[in-house]
Design a protein around this motif. Sequence first.
Motif, PDB file in Angstrom:
ATOM      1  N   GLU A  15       0.827  -1.197   0.000  1.00  0.00           N
ATOM      2  CA  GLU A  15       0.000   0.000   0.000  1.00  0.00           C
ATOM      3  C   GLU A  15       0.868   1.257   0.000  1.00  0.00           C
ATOM      4  O   GLU A  15       0.579   2.225  -0.695  1.00  0.00           O
TER       5      GLU A  15
ATOM      6  N   GLN B 295       2.180   1.883  -3.461  1.00  0.00           N
ATOM      7  CA  GLN B 295       1.105   2.403  -4.298  1.00  0.00           C
ATOM      8  C   GLN B 295       0.888   3.892  -4.041  1.00  0.00           C
ATOM      9  O   GLN B 295       0.798   4.703  -4.959  1.00  0.00           O
ATOM     10  N   LEU B 296       0.821   4.217  -2.765  1.00  0.00           N
ATOM     11  CA  LEU B 296       0.558   5.605  -2.402  1.00  0.00           C
ATOM     12  C   LEU B 296       1.707   6.510  -2.826  1.00  0.00           C
ATOM     13  O   LEU B 296       1.491   7.611  -3.327  1.00  0.00           O
TER      14      LEU B 296
ATOM     15  N   ALA C 193       1.539   7.148  -6.500  1.00  0.00           N
ATOM     16  CA  ALA C 193       0.435   8.053  -6.829  1.00  0.00           C
ATOM     17  C   ALA C 193       0.803   9.485  -6.475  1.00  0.00           C
ATOM     18  O   ALA C 193       0.546  10.424  -7.236  1.00  0.00           O
TER      19      ALA C 193
ATOM     20  N   GLN D 287       3.074  11.062  -9.033  1.00  0.00           N
ATOM     21  CA  GLN D 287       2.360  11.470 -10.248  1.00  0.00           C
ATOM     22  C   GLN D 287       1.640  12.795 -10.034  1.00  0.00           C
ATOM     23  O   GLN D 287       1.737  13.722 -10.844  1.00  0.00           O
TER      24      GLN D 287
ATOM     25  N   LEU E  88      -5.760   6.410 -10.228  1.00  0.00           N
ATOM     26  CA  LEU E  88      -4.364   6.181  -9.869  1.00  0.00           C
ATOM     27  C   LEU E  88      -4.143   4.779  -9.328  1.00  0.00           C
ATOM     28  O   LEU E  88      -3.013   4.396  -9.049  1.00  0.00           O
ATOM     29  N   GLY E  89      -5.238   4.045  -9.166  1.00  0.00           N
ATOM     30  CA  GLY E  89      -5.095   2.690  -8.664  1.00  0.00           C
ATOM     31  C   GLY E  89      -4.947   2.618  -7.162  1.00  0.00           C
ATOM     32  O   GLY E  89      -4.372   1.665  -6.625  1.00  0.00           O
ATOM     33  N   VAL E  90      -5.463   3.622  -6.476  1.00  0.00           N
ATOM     34  CA  VAL E  90      -5.346   3.640  -5.013  1.00  0.00           C
ATOM     35  C   VAL E  90      -6.695   3.287  -4.402  1.00  0.00           C
ATOM     36  O   VAL E  90      -7.725   3.742  -4.875  1.00  0.00           O
ATOM     37  N   ASN E  91      -6.692   2.479  -3.345  1.00  0.00           N
ATOM     38  CA  ASN E  91      -7.945   2.139  -2.666  1.00  0.00           C
ATOM     39  C   ASN E  91      -8.504   3.371  -1.988  1.00  0.00           C
ATOM     40  O   ASN E  91      -7.780   4.122  -1.356  1.00  0.00           O
TER      41      ASN E  91
ATOM     42  N   LYS F 271     -10.388   3.382   0.564  1.00  0.00           N
ATOM     43  CA  LYS F 271     -10.090   3.173   1.981  1.00  0.00           C
ATOM     44  C   LYS F 271      -8.939   2.178   2.024  1.00  0.00           C
ATOM     45  O   LYS F 271      -9.077   1.075   1.519  1.00  0.00           O
ATOM     46  N   PRO F 272      -7.838   2.551   2.614  1.00  0.00           N
ATOM     47  CA  PRO F 272      -6.660   1.674   2.566  1.00  0.00           C
ATOM     48  C   PRO F 272      -6.956   0.306   3.143  1.00  0.00           C
ATOM     49  O   PRO F 272      -7.662   0.173   4.140  1.00  0.00           O
TER      50      PRO F 272
END
Lengths: 272, 442
Positions: A230, A233-234, A237, A240, B337-340, B342-343
């Motif tokens: 996670e 991913q963050l 993002a 970007q 962006l492919g982000v959840n 809620k993590p």
Amino acid sequence: MTNSSSSKMHSQDRPEISGSTTKSQRTKMGKPEDGEKKLKDIEISVPIVYGNVAFWLGKKASEYQSHKWTVYVRGATNEDLGVVIKRAVFQLHSSFNSPTRIVETPPFELSEAGWGEFEIAITLFFHSDVCDKPLNLYHHLKLYPEDESTTMSTKKPVVVEFYDEIAFPEPSESFLARVQNHPAVTFPRLPGGFTLPPPLPVEDANRRKRGDTKDNPLTQWFMNFSEADELLQLAAARQQVQAHIAKLRRQISLIDAQRQPLKSCSDQLNLL
Amino acid sequence: MDAKDILGLPKTPLPITQEKKSRPQKDSQRKPDGISREVYALTGGLAPLMPSIDVSQLKRRPASDEKITWQWLPFTNSARKDNLQLYHWVRVVNGVPPTGDYSFAKYNKLVDVIKYTDEEYEKYLTDPMWTKEETDQLFDLCERFDLRFIVIADRFPSSRTVEELKERYYSVSRAILIARAPSPGDVASHPLVKEPYNLSQERERKRALSMVLSQTKQQERKDAEVLAEAKRIQETRMAARGAEEPELPVTSNAVTESADKAVVPGDTVSPSSNAQLPVTAVAPSALAVADNASTLASLRMLWVYLRTYALEQMVQAASSSVGLRTIKRVEQTLQDLGVNLKPKVPTKTVCAEHLELRKEILTLLNLQKQLQYKEAEGSSFREGSFVEMPGSPKDRTFVPDSFGFGGERVGKRDQKRKGPGRQLEGPSPAHKRPRKMKAPDL
């Protein structure tokens, strides 16, 4: 302005503590300003996972009992939560006999048999030096697989788990002392000059073992939660977005720069 | 209906045409008991939730023990003062005519116009502007015309405005009321005493109303435009209040001075937004920090909370100043962006990162909007000062919603021209000028 837990700490500490270091610690805590400042920067967080595992009973299934399920709250790394949680109360659907189920010792889990999915309210009560207020969690019991085409098997259960963390923003000193080396708890970095009394002697290994879920029969089904993915991913993002922001800022400043000469031109026109 | 067939028009589904088929359905739906369907349709068609017609009453026959006759009888109206006797038909039941006053007499409502005596006039009501004769005339007219001042003003012998008449009437009534009252406290709650008539205020009010009513469409548009500009400047002023900004008094002056000029809206906003740009970047972050601190404080009060709950609160606090649409756009961007949303693994660091990401997306959306405004200003600004040339309007759509980088390239291309006013420059100059495109660094 001292919080209630710290006052309780005082009463608890007295019988146990001897030793000059702790006494000086206590007088420090006694001054409201100093004590509060120190406590405010420290937050204890307990990573937990809560959810359920449900097995279809297959041939043994009856109309009212088609699944055997277990709802639980466990440490994220399967450590013993008993150091923090005193008891867990699971509130089941009213169609169950005595739907309020209390679990006094870890592992905090409850097994039942049934046919329906419903919301279970889990209330966690903490030890008195941890927190007076209970905490509520809600979990929707899942018996049937998400994908309807999956055939139900008696060997492979349906597992739904959620990761969360219990945060204690202003932990009492005794709480801090008690859990400072415990694997179930994420201990914060203490500010400089802050020392804790030594932890109480470790309870005998047997007792501790029983509380954790490492040898639990259900352990093989537990999910792994890693923050690394996670975070990656963050981070990607954010990069970007930041790049995009920089570009837009450049564009805007360019337009503004171009406007300036035009503005003076129109001013001249207005004067005509 | 044959005519409709011939013309090829679709048959409207009137109950009349579809009687045979739909009658059972219509009956069960609408239940027009007691009256035919067509009559029922006259009342509006569909059955009301609360039936306004008591349908059972409509077909009721008079009771058999009653003998009804109709007679031509005289009657008097208590509302009249002249004892005029007229005749009308009366429904007589078993030989007994109905009793009671004429049924319409109760609608004759009158206004209580105060009547003063001459002594009272001498004592309380003398006024340099009004003679006793005029005042008497006024009151007489008031009674005759039920305080309809427009009519009274028209009928008044000497020319007085409606406001003057009103003032005289109300002040006289008020003085009499106070004079006759046993103590001042008794009448203090009377509306005449509590709120006296204010002549100058009324004049102003009516003048303002007539001005608003007589505004032309052009003026209305201009007013709306100026108000929108003022509002925008006000908003940027509010946002920048957190940080320091010396340029603001200048811009507000500029706005008030040049309110009438059409060119100016573009002119005044650009210097102000130029000045604000570095400031607005700082100000939202200042606000955000404040929000964060208060959320943290409220969380601390809870003694214990879940990380997901904390994140929810912080997200809400960060989005408290934006509208629902913006929030949806943020969520859409997160998904792109492919982000959840809620993590899945909400640890402390993950939640912090997530929050920061959301805030950055908000900044991004703000900047996109700013850029859009600037480009819009550019073209409208040009329209005002130059004759609009029929240029080929380039595709101005800057893609804010999707996270596409294609939209960005359009913006870049335009930067290379002399100005952002795409509508102005015709096709020839644009093509002749060599366009140096920056290599896209994607």
